[in-house]
Design a protein around this motif. Structure first.
Motif, PDB file in Angstrom:
ATOM      1  N   ALA A 207       0.820  -1.212   0.031  1.00  0.00           N
ATOM      2  CA  ALA A 207       0.124  -0.001   0.018  1.00  0.00           C
ATOM      3  C   ALA A 207       0.815   1.248   0.143  1.00  0.00           C
ATOM      4  CB  ALA A 207      -0.917   0.058   1.219  1.00  0.00           C
ATOM      5  N   ALA A 208       0.277   2.436  -0.256  1.00  0.00           N
ATOM      6  CA  ALA A 208       1.037   3.645  -0.343  1.00  0.00           C
ATOM      7  C   ALA A 208       1.646   3.898   0.923  1.00  0.00           C
ATOM      8  CB  ALA A 208       0.208   4.712  -0.669  1.00  0.00           C
ATOM      9  N   TRP A 209       0.979   3.723   2.149  1.00  0.00           N
ATOM     10  CA  TRP A 209       1.471   3.966   3.468  1.00  0.00           C
ATOM     11  C   TRP A 209       2.606   3.058   3.670  1.00  0.00           C
ATOM     12  CZ3 TRP A 209       0.307  -0.195   6.640  1.00  0.00           C
ATOM     13  CH2 TRP A 209      -0.967  -0.957   6.307  1.00  0.00           C
ATOM     14  N   GLN A 210       2.785   1.729   3.000  1.00  0.00           N
ATOM     15  CA  GLN A 210       3.953   0.946   3.314  1.00  0.00           C
ATOM     16  C   GLN A 210       5.216   1.300   2.650  1.00  0.00           C
ATOM     17  OE1 GLN A 210       1.525  -2.408   2.388  1.00  0.00           O
ATOM     18  NE2 GLN A 210       1.758  -3.155   4.287  1.00  0.00           N
ATOM     19  N   GLN A 211       5.001   2.523   1.584  1.00  0.00           N
ATOM     20  CA  GLN A 211       6.294   2.472   0.850  1.00  0.00           C
ATOM     21  C   GLN A 211       6.894   4.113   1.342  1.00  0.00           C
ATOM     22  OE1 GLN A 211       6.470   1.004  -2.121  1.00  0.00           O
ATOM     23  NE2 GLN A 211       4.877  -0.208  -1.559  1.00  0.00           N
ATOM     24  N   ALA A 212       7.948   3.909   2.026  1.00  0.00           N
ATOM     25  CA  ALA A 212       8.785   4.830   2.729  1.00  0.00           C
ATOM     26  C   ALA A 212       9.105   5.910   1.672  1.00  0.00           C
ATOM     27  CB  ALA A 212       9.598   4.514   3.539  1.00  0.00           C
TER      28      ALA A 212
ATOM     29  N   MET B 125       8.630   9.088   8.705  1.00  0.00           N
ATOM     30  CA  MET B 125       7.423   8.912   9.337  1.00  0.00           C
ATOM     31  C   MET B 125       7.476   7.396   9.868  1.00  0.00           C
ATOM     32  SD  MET B 125       4.519  10.835   7.656  1.00  0.00           S
ATOM     33  CE  MET B 125       4.676  12.504   7.463  1.00  0.00           C
ATOM     34  N   SER B 126       6.710   7.109  10.882  1.00  0.00           N
ATOM     35  CA  SER B 126       6.462   5.684  11.200  1.00  0.00           C
ATOM     36  C   SER B 126       5.370   5.188  10.365  1.00  0.00           C
ATOM     37  CB  SER B 126       5.971   5.443  12.660  1.00  0.00           C
ATOM     38  OG  SER B 126       4.374   6.022  12.824  1.00  0.00           O
ATOM     39  N   GLU B 127       5.162   3.957  10.072  1.00  0.00           N
ATOM     40  CA  GLU B 127       4.063   3.257   9.281  1.00  0.00           C
ATOM     41  C   GLU B 127       2.912   3.694   9.348  1.00  0.00           C
ATOM     42  OE1 GLU B 127       4.720  -0.818   7.003  1.00  0.00           O
ATOM     43  OE2 GLU B 127       2.765  -1.104   8.185  1.00  0.00           O
TER      44      GLU B 127
END
Length: 155
Positions: A94-99, A125-127
């Motif tokens: 997911a987008a939020w898993q791509q730092a 940021m943290s996941e």
């Protein structure tokens, strides 16, 4: 930056209005639900006791713990009028898993609020923080927490 937050059970200040009574599903729990691929409805959540909701907030997010969480929730919800929580596909990539790549919607939302969001800030940021921003910018989502979320996450 917020990377010191524990993604598993951190609750944001902008969620304070329902922390304690847990009348909504907090983002840290919603992230775990996405990771295990389970659709827990608000009615399911509200049918749980305070202690059970707190347990879900505190539940760790290591993969074996998440396996147990899925079983635990299926068990908890199987007897509910709403029926057992439904299986979804677990979220992967997911987008939020791509730092390394901040989604356009998040950048746009930041820009329209006069917030400068750098790639370094996104990757720092943290996941859970990335998850929160991705969820809060979605169309149709109640955006009133977005300003608060940006200021908290970028504090």
């Amino acid at each position: 930056m917020g990377s010191h937050h524990n993604s598993a059970s951190h609750c944001f200040a902008f969620e304070q209005d329902f922390i304690g009574n847990w009348r909504c599903i907090p983002l840290c729990v919603r992230r775990k639900l996405d990771l295990i691929g389970l659709k827990l409805k608000l009615n399911h959540w509200l049918a749980l006791s305070q202690a059970q909701r707190q347990e879900l907030v505190d539940w760790p997010d290591a993969s074996d713990a998440l396996e147990q969480l899925r079983e635990h929730l299926r068990c908890c919800t199987s007897g509910m009028p709403e029926g057992m929580a439904k299986d979804l596909l677990p979220i992967v990539d997911a987008a939020w898993q791509q730092a390394d790549r901040c989604p356009a919607e998040v950048l746009t939302a930041a820009a329209t609020r006069g917030v400068g969001l750098t790639p370094a800030q996104w990757s720092g940021m943290s996941e859970l923080e990335r998850f929160a921003l991705c969820k809060l910018v979605r169309p149709g989502h109640d955006h009133h927490n977005l300003e608060a979320a940006f200021s908290e996450v970028l504090a």
